[in-house]
Scaffold this motif. Structure first.
Motif: not given
Lengths: 448, 192
Positions: A110, A112, A115, A117, A119, A299, A304-305, A308
């Protein structure tokens, strides 16, 4: 955040985590490769007005699996004249770099709203922070270059080790092609590095993340900030590095039977096949990372991830389609065209563009200035760069044309008005076999 | 502890590769051994935390240079392998042996002469080293670039010029062979 292995103190959890990451990456690449083979066959079929695989599984999705199974049960042949060690080693040399390259490609995360990226694992699994790539090497892009330059050994040693004529020719072609196009690939990559200021693939995605339009940072994508040309050069050079059409002289069926893998069968052939498609997928991923922001994107769904990964996959799909499209539409280039394009077009263009981008960055950072306004400075640099570029390309063209005319005139094939009559040059060349190098160029400048 | 193990493994890869380059009768196998040596050196670079040099070692030497070697070996004809068995220059092997023994002596002298500080022996052979650049906290790429493009910029440019001269020289030598040796396979012209 660095990778756990690069910090001090590696504990058991780190090792387990790294192994899990590697296994997951392996599975993801294998599945992607399988789908890529199906995708390529299906798209090429549609472009050629055929249906393509449609029997095994829904939409023929399991065709690759079926072909793979069939290959495994075929007889494994080693030609009697083969160099056994190299013949057995070569397929693995092709596959291993293909796998390793994928480890530096960020495939999800993520990015956006600033952030990074990363996790976090749930608390009961240790609460570890991680990136969605197997390794965020400090020199990830150089690692990619290193692996892509090693990938050629698989091809070369397969051809040599087969102990057969056509594979050997294919090997020679592969080496020449790899050397020619690696330079252009590296130079266009250098422009990206200059602009991004980082060698880490994660750093590059971070650079291109943001929100300038519809949640994407279009203005910050390297394809825009490097001025599009490096992207075009990279795409062409990458296609050549992959030995994909229209640069598939290594596997030209009409001339070389099957090229370097003519003598291979069964599992070893399957490995080459796997490596080729895996390289295609990885190269697409590298292009997306370098020029199009990788997994960075808005997003749209609160997942979340995984969002991506969706963006990464969509961007990747575009390039995979382009590779297939190339294959379906472009005829194979001739060998001399291949060399001309690499040495006389791509390398000068990417080198010149690199220097111009460097100049632009120099004046826009304020380290150097010609006038009060930065904008004027930038225009001065661009103007000077384009002028020099046009002049240089004219000179290059003139040099190539002169050299060609001279060569042909020396053979008596054509009459060139500004050169001496062909018979003179022929006589001169025959008489003064070991003459000074100035002999031939002198007759050019003299203009008899 | 870990670095000692890594050193031993990579050093044996380097030495094994080096021995393979010399003793392999097949030039392609010798070139492969050379790659092993380059890889070992790259691992040693990683051990010293100079990742940039490690990867450049693989890209330039492992990737480009050996590929070029293979290209030349294959282009010249693999059937000529037998010729590598005979001595091209009279007395070459004895001279090579003597040269390597002298080099070995120099290295051993350097090792045994150096005191506990490790300085004396090296200085005795090579002379006082230039002032070292103090290490900073920046990445090895930045440090290398700063050193290369400021202190050593002349040597850097001179090397570039030297390589250009060598390339031009090679082209001149080839061109000079005379026109009748050239086989023109030019697109767009019909050979009569």
């Amino acid at each position: 955040m660095g990778h756990p292995f690069l910090n001090d103190g590696v504990d058991f959890g780190d090792v387990i985590f790294a192994v899990i990451m590697a296994v997951v990456a392996l599975v993801v690449t294998l599945v992607m490769t399988m789908l890529m083979v199906w995708f390529e066959r299906k798209v090429v079929s549609r472009l050629q007005n055929r249906v393509g695989p449609n029997v095994a599984g829904p939409f023929g999705l399991f065709q690759t699996l079926a072909d793979g199974m069939k290959l495994l049960f075929k007889e494994d042949l080693i030609p009697s004249k083969a160099d056994r060690v190299l013949f057995i080693l070569a397929p693995f040399l092709a596959v291993v770099p293909a796998f390793l390259t994928f480890t530096v490609v960020p495939i999800a995360g993520d990015f956006s709203d600033g952030k990074t990226g990363t996790s976090t694992l749930p608390e009961f699994l240790g609460g570890r922070e991680f990136l969605w790539q197997v390794a965020d090497l400090p020199m990830g892009i150089l690692f990619f270059l290193a692996m892509s330059s090693l990938a050629v050994y698989g091809t070369v040693l397969a051809g040599y080790g087969s102990g057969s004529k056509y594979p050997l020719i294919s090997s020679i072609r592969a080496t020449a092609q790899a050397i020619s196009y690696e330079a252009a690939l590296g130079l266009s990559l250098a422009t990206v590095l200059l602009v991004s200021g980082t060698l880490s693939t994660h750093g590059m995605v971070m650079n291109q993340a943001g929100d300038s339009f519809l949640g994407f940072n279009f203005a910050g994508w390297h394809v825009v900030t490097t001025g599009f040309i490096p992207f075009v050069v990279f795409l062409i050079a990458a296609t050549a590095e992959l030995n994909r059409p229209p640069f598939d002289l290594v596997e030209a069926e009409q001339e070389l039977v099957g090229g370097f893998h003519t003598e291979y069968s069964s599992f070893r052939f399957a490995l080459f096949f796997l490596a080729e498609f895996m390289n295609t997928v990885t190269m697409g991923g590298i292009i997306v990372t370098l020029f199009f922001g990788g997994p960075a994107g808005p997003q749209l769904l609160p997942i979340g991830a995984a969002m991506g990964f969706i963006w990464f996959f969509l961007k990747l799909l575009v390039f995979l389609f382009i590779f297939v499209w190339f294959r379906a539409t472009l005829p194979r280039v001739r060998y001399d065209q291949l060399m001309d394009l690499g040495w006389k077009v791509l390398i000068p263009v990417s080198l010149g563009w690199l220097i111009m981008i460097g100049g632009i960055r120099l004046v826009s950072s304020g380290d150097m200035s010609f006038s009060d306004s930065k904008l004027v400075d930038i225009f001065v640099v661009i103007g000077a760069g384009l002028t020099i570029g046009v002049l240089a390309s004219y000179l290059l063209m003139a040099a190539i044309r002169t050299a060609r005319d001279e060569r042909l005139a020396a053979q008596g094939l054509v009459e060139v008005p500004y050169l001496a009559p062909a018979s003179d040059i022929l006589a001169e060349a025959t008489n003064s076999h070991a003459g000074a190098p100035g002999d031939q160029s002198g007759s050019t400048g003299g203009g008899h | 502890m870990v670095d000692v193990i890594v050193f031993i493994i990579s050093a044996s890869v380097i030495l094994g590769g080096a021995i393979g380059v010399i003793f392999n009768p097949n030039p392609v196998h010798a070139a492969l051994s050379l790659i092993a040596t380059f890889f070992g050196v790259a691992i040693l670079f990683v051990l010293q935390e100079v990742h940039f040099l490690a990867l450049v070692q693989v890209v330039v030497y492992g990737g480009a240079v050996v590929v070029l070697f293979l290209f030349v070996i294959m282009l010249l004809g693999v059937e000529e392998i037998e010729r590598f068995d005979e001595e091209p220059i009279e007395g070459q092997r004895i001279a090579a042996l003597g040269g390597s023994l002298i080099l070995l002596g120099v290295i051993l002298a350097g090792l045994f002469l150096s005191g506990p500080g490790g300085e004396d022996g090296a200085v005795a052979i090579t002379g006082q080293a230039a002032q070292m650049v103090p290490l900073t906290n920046e990445t090895d790429v930045v440090q290398l670039a700063n050193d290369l493009f400021t202190r050593h910029v002349f040597a850097f440019e001179a090397t570039g010029l030297l390589l250009t001269i060598a390339t031009v020289g090679a082209v001149v030598l080839v061109k000079n062979r005379g026109a009748e040796d050239l086989v023109v396979d030019e697109p767009g012209t019909s050979v009569r």
